[in-house]
Scaffold this motif. Structure first.
Motif, mmCIF file in Angstrom:
data_model
loop_
_atom_site.group_PDB
_atom_site.id
_atom_site.type_symbol
_atom_site.label_atom_id
_atom_site.label_comp_id
_atom_site.label_asym_id
_atom_site.label_seq_id
_atom_site.Cartn_x
_atom_site.Cartn_y
_atom_site.Cartn_z
ATOM 1 N N ARG A 272 25.758 21.722 64.969
ATOM 2 C CA ARG A 272 25.262 23.049 65.321
ATOM 3 C C ARG A 272 24.353 23.601 64.231
ATOM 4 N NH1 ARG A 272 29.199 27.179 66.308
ATOM 5 N NH2 ARG A 272 27.498 28.127 67.488
ATOM 6 N N ALA A 275 21.002 21.776 64.782
ATOM 7 C CA ALA A 275 20.560 21.634 66.174
ATOM 8 C C ALA A 275 19.056 21.872 66.292
ATOM 9 C CB ALA A 275 21.327 22.610 67.062
ATOM 10 N N ASP A 277 17.659 23.180 68.967
ATOM 11 C CA ASP A 277 17.488 24.466 69.647
ATOM 12 C C ASP A 277 17.662 25.597 68.640
ATOM 13 O OD1 ASP A 277 17.262 26.257 71.955
ATOM 14 O OD2 ASP A 277 19.391 26.647 71.577
ATOM 15 N N THR A 280 20.733 27.951 69.054
ATOM 16 C CA THR A 280 21.983 27.334 68.612
ATOM 17 C C THR A 280 22.115 27.398 67.099
ATOM 18 O OG1 THR A 280 21.917 25.828 70.503
ATOM 19 C CG2 THR A 280 23.371 25.231 68.683
ATOM 20 N N ARG A 281 21.015 27.136 66.398
ATOM 21 C CA ARG A 281 21.060 27.198 64.940
ATOM 22 C C ARG A 281 21.364 28.611 64.456
ATOM 23 N NH1 ARG A 281 16.138 24.527 65.193
ATOM 24 N NH2 ARG A 281 15.100 26.363 64.305
ATOM 25 N N GLN A 283 22.875 31.016 66.052
ATOM 26 C CA GLN A 283 24.263 31.335 66.366
ATOM 27 C C GLN A 283 25.217 30.672 65.380
ATOM 28 O OE1 GLN A 283 24.812 30.271 70.516
ATOM 29 N NE2 GLN A 283 24.606 32.409 71.150
#
Length: 376
Positions: A272, A275, A277, A280-281, A283
């Motif tokens: 994560r 990531a 995306d 996602t990073r 978060q």
């Protein structure tokens, strides 16, 4: 690269932002009002330094870091331990400075110069190449004199290049030396000419106005994401997490201590954190802030309980008893040894052992390498 956030992504991140903001605010309030706040702030330096190495894929035991910081190593320090101690010293330097010092030009210049420890003496490059003087004081005119002189000049030029990278060369001299780098180092052995740290650091600093316009936690996360993407400093990649904590302090979000960002980041899965995306990073980084704050609240509870138990031991003692000072010292370190206690309290090692027995803390086994005590 663009680091701003559109409305759709902001809506996605709102729950994580709210949770992180709330947890950080509660932690700051607890530390500010707690009698163990100072000890917690000092202990967090050690745990965050070890966490920074953990995130980088290296394991450094906090116990070894404590002993190394006290100059009481039980074994030869490793390269990773030396780096962790650099992180520890950088955190302390940031904490003793003004809240916004680390994010300014002067602060960054000081912090980025901590990568090199120790300076070697080399011959002066301006000295003319001449006969080599032997130990007996006689001049030697052998066939290798010219070759040795060239080696000495090369070492001097190499030292100047290293001084530029570590910030030890004055700015007036740097301008004259940098243009000649490619000619002096045609093989690129002393650095990567394409990896301009100053330019990358300036690019990262250009993200600061955007971070300052956002809520403190979200701004800190944006700064860390930019640090990860730009990678301004190869030798001090760990500095990004410390600047995140400095941003929270400069914005007034955390005033009681220097936030332990790496302590929470190591609890987030690597997939994560890295990531592709972006949502996602972000978060994951927000979750790291939240987890770090929650872990800090639990640590405050543990230290408060331990202090209460120790106070029961020295309640009613004479006013000049060393037990209260020992309790504060124990709370400020993940562990303490008899030698550390003796040096801090200016007593004998035997007296330190007696005080440890009186205050009643748990002994930590050091796999036969050391004997210490701490709050576990």
């Amino acid at each position: 690269m663009r680091y701003d956030i559109d409305g759709a992504m902001l809506q996605t991140l709102l729950p994580a932002i709210a949770a992180a903001e709330d947890a950080v605010a509660r932690l700051d309030e607890r530390v500010l009002r707690s009698p163990v706040g100072e000890g917690f702030a000092e202990r967090s330096h050690f745990f965050d330094a070890a966490g920074a190495l953990w995130v980088a894929g290296e394991l450094v035991h906090v116990e070894d870091l404590v002993l190394h910081d006290a100059h009481m190593d039980s074994r030869a320090p490793t390269h990773e331990l030396t780096i962790a101690h650099s992180v520890l010293r950088a955190r302390r330097r940031i904490w003793t400075g003004e809240p916004s010092w680390a994010l300014g030009v002067a602060g960054l210049a000081t912090l980025t110069a901590t990568g090199g420890e120790g300076e070697g003496k080399v011959p002066d490059a301006k000295s003319p190449a001449g006969p080599v003087e032997t130990d007996e004081g006689e001049h030697e005119d052998g066939p290798l004199v010219a070759e040795m002189a060239e080696i000495d000049a090369l070492l001097a030029r190499s030292q100047k290049l290293l001084d530029i990278h570590t910030g030890k060369t004055p700015a007036s001299e740097t301008a004259a030396i940098v243009p000649a780098r490619r000619n002096e180092d045609p093989l690129g052995l002393l650095g990567d000419d394409e990896w301009d740290e100053e330019q990358r650091l300036a690019e990262w600093r250009s993200v600061q106005p955007l971070a300052d316009s956002l809520p403190p936690v979200l701004g800190a996360v944006i700064l860390f994401e930019a640090w990860e993407r730009i990678e301004p400093l190869r030798r001090q990649h760990w500095l990004g997490g410390l600047l995140v904590a400095s941003h929270l302090r400069a914005r007034g979000k955390v005033a009681s201590h220097l936030f332990s960002f790496y302590g929470g980041l190591k609890l987030v899965r690597h997939e994560r954190r890295r990531a592709r995306d972006r949502a996602t990073r972000l978060q994951a980084f927000l979750e790291a802030v939240h987890l770090g704050a929650v872990a800090g609240l639990k640590e405050i509870d543990r230290l408060s309980l331990a202090r209460t138990q120790m106070e029961l031991r020295f309640r009613g003692r004479r006013s000049n008893s060393s037990l209260p000072e020992l309790a504060d010292f124990i709370l400020s370190r993940p562990m303490v040894s008899a030698a550390m206690i003796a040096r801090h309290l200016r007593i004998t090692p035997r007296g330190a052992l007696n005080l440890v027995n009186e205050i009643g803390i748990r002994e930590i086994t050091g796999r036969g390498r050391y004997r210490a005590w701490g709050i576990i």
